[in-house]
Design a protein around this motif. Sequence first.
Motif, PDB file in Angstrom:
ATOM      1  N   LYS A 256      44.084  87.456  66.968  1.00 56.27           N
ATOM      2  CA  LYS A 256      45.103  88.381  67.100  1.00 56.27           C
ATOM      3  C   LYS A 256      46.374  87.934  67.618  1.00 56.27           C
ATOM      4  CE  LYS A 256      42.523  90.619  69.836  1.00 56.27           C
ATOM      5  NZ  LYS A 256      42.124  91.930  70.864  1.00 56.27           N
ATOM      6  N   THR A 260      50.284  88.894  66.513  1.00 62.90           N
ATOM      7  CA  THR A 260      51.354  89.293  67.263  1.00 62.90           C
ATOM      8  C   THR A 260      52.718  88.454  66.949  1.00 62.90           C
ATOM      9  OG1 THR A 260      50.497  88.032  69.039  1.00 62.90           O
ATOM     10  CG2 THR A 260      49.618  90.183  69.027  1.00 62.90           C
ATOM     11  N   THR A 261      52.399  87.081  66.603  1.00 59.84           N
ATOM     12  CA  THR A 261      53.548  86.101  66.429  1.00 59.84           C
ATOM     13  C   THR A 261      54.063  86.862  65.020  1.00 59.84           C
ATOM     14  OG1 THR A 261      52.413  84.491  67.589  1.00 59.84           O
ATOM     15  CG2 THR A 261      54.182  83.967  66.051  1.00 59.84           C
ATOM     16  N   PHE A 263      54.146  89.651  63.973  1.00 59.32           N
ATOM     17  CA  PHE A 263      54.817  90.680  64.232  1.00 59.32           C
ATOM     18  C   PHE A 263      56.447  90.531  64.634  1.00 59.32           C
ATOM     19  CE2 PHE A 263      51.010  93.326  63.853  1.00 59.32           C
ATOM     20  CZ  PHE A 263      51.476  94.654  63.027  1.00 59.32           C
ATOM     21  N   LYS A 264      56.350  89.634  65.431  1.00 59.71           N
ATOM     22  CA  LYS A 264      57.741  89.127  66.052  1.00 59.71           C
ATOM     23  C   LYS A 264      58.460  88.511  65.013  1.00 59.71           C
ATOM     24  CE  LYS A 264      55.689  88.360  70.646  1.00 59.71           C
ATOM     25  NZ  LYS A 264      55.402  87.539  71.767  1.00 59.71           N
ATOM     26  N   SER A 273      56.426  98.475  64.953  1.00 56.66           N
ATOM     27  CA  SER A 273      55.909  97.198  65.069  1.00 56.66           C
ATOM     28  C   SER A 273      55.545  96.634  66.470  1.00 56.66           C
ATOM     29  CB  SER A 273      56.789  96.269  64.229  1.00 56.66           C
ATOM     30  OG  SER A 273      56.844  96.577  62.884  1.00 56.66           O
ATOM     31  N   ARG A 274      56.351  96.715  67.279  1.00 59.20           N
ATOM     32  CA  ARG A 274      56.428  96.200  68.642  1.00 59.20           C
ATOM     33  C   ARG A 274      55.149  97.060  69.143  1.00 59.20           C
ATOM     34  NH1 ARG A 274      62.057  96.637  68.234  1.00 59.20           N
ATOM     35  NH2 ARG A 274      61.985  98.631  69.402  1.00 59.20           N
ATOM     36  N   ALA A 277      51.805  95.419  67.897  1.00 58.78           N
ATOM     37  CA  ALA A 277      51.908  94.250  68.514  1.00 58.78           C
ATOM     38  C   ALA A 277      51.412  94.213  70.091  1.00 58.78           C
ATOM     39  CB  ALA A 277      52.938  93.413  68.553  1.00 58.78           C
ATOM     40  N   ASP A 278      51.964  95.216  70.781  1.00 62.83           N
ATOM     41  CA  ASP A 278      51.366  95.180  72.358  1.00 62.83           C
ATOM     42  C   ASP A 278      50.176  95.781  72.393  1.00 62.83           C
ATOM     43  OD1 ASP A 278      53.894  94.480  72.953  1.00 62.83           O
ATOM     44  OD2 ASP A 278      54.940  96.476  73.318  1.00 62.83           O
TER      45      ASP A 278
END
Length: 333
Positions: A256, A260-261, A263-264, A273-274, A277-278
């Motif tokens: 994961k 998350t990287t 997504f950034k 998207s944020r 990711a959160d």
Amino acid sequence: MNLLRSKITVPHHHPDFLLELLILEKTELAEYIMTSMIEKIRNDEPLSGKFNISIQKITEILNISQSELANIDDTEVPPDRDEGASRQLKSLKSIIADNIDDKDYKELAQKIRNEDITQLTGAENFLLATMIETMITNKENSRSLDAYAAVFNYYLKIFKLSQMHVGGMTKMKALSTKEIVWVLHSAQKDTIVQESVEREGLDRIKWENLRKLGVPIWYDNLDKIKSYIEKFAMQIFRKTRDPFDVVFWYIILNKKNILTTLFKQSNKNDAKSRNVADFMLRDFRDPKNCSAANKNAFVLLSQKKLEMSAAFFLMGGYLAEAVDVLANSMEDI
């Protein structure tokens, strides 16, 4: 032997019969049949459309062990063997050894594909030619392919031919369990993977290909399978720059942090998207977070976002629900 028990009359060079010989590890008899074909073609003799080898002699050859067959010479007659069958066995050895090599077998396969000489159908001709080529390959790689891998190698070649509709063959969706079970018992799985998966290049590996060949079912090198998944997941992301396309793959890899990287780094730096990711950064040892993942999964399922739904089920620890989505809704393994 199913074919011998059946009432169907077929030529001795029928691919189904040769396959049964391959399964029984009676390669000498199969070579004898191919050698007989080569000799008839050389002498401009027609190939019979009937099973024109004595069933009694075939049974005798099938009942003799490989070691016995290897030790038969011009004078020895094995006890309990019919004199005629013994002569057949000796003749078999001498014919195979006499001025016929792999090049002749390859030419025979090519001739079968290009000319109507076998009294078989178009698809059967391609099966026969493929069987001959498979037996040559198996012979050349006898040290790296055991009997189970040898049979699977034939099924693999037939599957690939069906993908191109060669000889009017029906396209197969995937290898069946009847075919996969052979490689499942093989001790040479790494060799089969190299030939069936890696030969065209690691950068061309896709889940669709792994699924069709049943690789996750029979290949027991989990680390290697994970490396394939990570490689094609990254290729997908590089192509689309959309992390939603690879959520499922990185979840099953338990990575994961990479997700998350991504997504950034994606072009979709929006609220949705944020939020995803959160959400992934939550501690899923907490039952509340697991329950939230479960609810999100059902919402995604109702929206027909099946891959994402399965990913959220896995995130929350609901393995059975994830498998149900994959197997029943997506018809995947």
